[in-house]
Design an enzyme around this catalytic site. Structure first.
Site, mmCIF file in Angstrom:
data_model
loop_
_atom_site.group_PDB
_atom_site.id
_atom_site.type_symbol
_atom_site.label_atom_id
_atom_site.label_comp_id
_atom_site.label_asym_id
_atom_site.label_seq_id
_atom_site.Cartn_x
_atom_site.Cartn_y
_atom_site.Cartn_z
ATOM 1 C CG HIS A 232 -1.726 1.158 1.499
ATOM 2 N ND1 HIS A 232 -3.100 1.165 1.399
ATOM 3 C CD2 HIS A 232 -1.382 2.422 1.894
ATOM 4 C CE1 HIS A 232 -3.561 2.360 1.708
ATOM 5 N NE2 HIS A 232 -2.529 3.148 2.023
ATOM 6 C CD GLU A 233 1.761 3.572 3.639
ATOM 7 O OE1 GLU A 233 2.090 4.678 3.149
ATOM 8 O OE2 GLU A 233 0.662 3.374 4.185
ATOM 9 C CG HIS B 156 0.319 6.093 -0.558
ATOM 10 N ND1 HIS B 156 -0.754 6.740 -1.124
ATOM 11 C CD2 HIS B 156 -0.146 5.550 0.617
ATOM 12 C CE1 HIS B 156 -1.820 6.599 -0.352
ATOM 13 N NE2 HIS B 156 -1.476 5.875 0.714
#
Length: 361
Positions: free
Chosen positions: A140-141, A144
């Site tokens: 997820h990060e 980003h």
């Protein structure tokens, strides 16, 4: 890619698909993607944005984490380092961002930084999630980072803190909060995008679901159920009347993240879509094509997505918007009826409208 610490009993040794040259457009939520494409198409936008944000204490921020957190590496939190490198390999992110573990009992993770992204996870999150759930969070990060969200997330954090400091200045606070509100709305959409990136990295929908449930309800999986959790999202969307719809909006405005049940439902919907399967089959947009991306096409796609959401939504306010857009009635009258509980054309208000329509003939 085989898990780098496949000897661990907690991490199944299995092959994961890799996505060479994948563009972040492959997994970005339509609203998130259209906003980012438009920003990237503006000549020199990032340069101007960073210049205007010259007061941001980025160097101080990096030194803070370096001095007061634990940097992930081969010698520290090696299992997290393996997952980080694996996530970057799967999403083909050439430079692995530094990652830190910071002491905080609240489960959280973030990707920040102006010049280069850094990833920060809290001890609360590390202690809460198992290996596969954590893999999805790290993915997820990394999502980003690949999408370029770190710059705007850093600005959001800075402006949120600034708003607190100048709250006693009426006009200054209003101006800052207007920007913060807009950035929060974008960031909530970016979280849906990053959830998809996490699924592409972990390639385990159940692990992603478990992670979201734990963030909502803590480390009590034996007391929770994925289907029941998703039913909460269904009930949240469809339940109540127009007043509840307004309260939902007011509850959401101060948040940087969407509600957890909504995130879970959105991710499951995407995981079952043809778009997700096409990515797994190797059919996805490449970064080399990003420069040819049409802003108009992206905005059109976003508009189509929202129109579809309004049509299929069970939320009372969205259904009302859909009815009005379809010519089902006047806005003022329908809003009055929804809030007062008056039915269709029955009752005094219905008779009054009938009389008025008769008088117009």
């Amino acid at each position: 890619m085989t898990d780098s610490n496949s000897g661990s009993e907690k991490v199944p040794s299995r092959q994961r698909r890799r996505f060479p040259g994948i563009s972040s457009r492959a997994y970005e939520h339509p609203a998130d993607r259209s906003a980012l494409v438009a920003l990237r198409k503006l000549s020199g936008f990032d340069t101007v944005f960073k210049a205007l944000s010259g007061l941001l204490p980025e160097r101080s921020l990096r030194l803070l984490f370096l001095s007061d957190s634990v940097r992930v590496g081969d010698a520290q939190f090696a299992h997290l380092n393996d997952m980080l490198r694996d996530a970057c390999y799967i999403l083909d992110l050439e430079k692995v961002p530094p990652m830190y573990v910071t002491q905080d009992p609240k489960p959280n993770a973030m990707c920040i930084g102006l010049d280069e992204p850094i990833i920060v996870v809290t001890t609360g999150l590390v202690e809460l999630l198992d290996e596969e759930e954590m893999r999805a969070v790290i993915g997820h990060e990394v999502g980003h980072a690949l999408s370029g969200h770190a710059v705007y997330r850093t600005i959001l954090l800075f402006l949120t803190n600034l708003a607190l400091k100048v709250a006693w200045i009426p006009l200054g606070n209003v101006a800052i909060m207007a920007i913060v509100t807009a950035l929060r709305e974008w960031f909530r959409k970016s979280e849906l995008s990053a959830d998809r990136a996490g699924l592409l990295v972990g390639q385990d929908l159940q692990a992603s679901m478990r992670g979201l449930m734990k963030i909502a309800g803590g480390n009590h999986l034996h007391e929770m159920n994925v289907d029941a959790f998703l039913e909460q999202a269904e009930e949240y969307e469809a339940g109540g009347d127009l007043r509840d719809s307004v309260l939902k909006i007011l509850n959401l405005l101060p948040r940087s993240h969407p509600f957890t049940t909504v995130r879970a439902a959105e991710l499951k919907k995407w995981a079952e879509s043809r778009d997700y399967q096409r990515i797994l089959d190797g059919h996805y947009p490449r970064r080399t094509e990003d420069k040819d991306t049409s802003v108009t096409d992206s905005i059109r796609e976003s508009a189509a997505h929202y129109a579809g959401s309004v049509r299929t939504s069970k939320d009372p306010l969205m259904k009302l918007v859909g009815d009005i857009a379809g010519g089902a009635g006047d806005l003022g009258g329908r809003l009055r009826d929804k809030f007062t509980g008056a039915g269709g054309t029955g009752g005094q208000s219905g008779e009054r409208r009938a009389d008025e329509e008769g008088g117009r003939d």
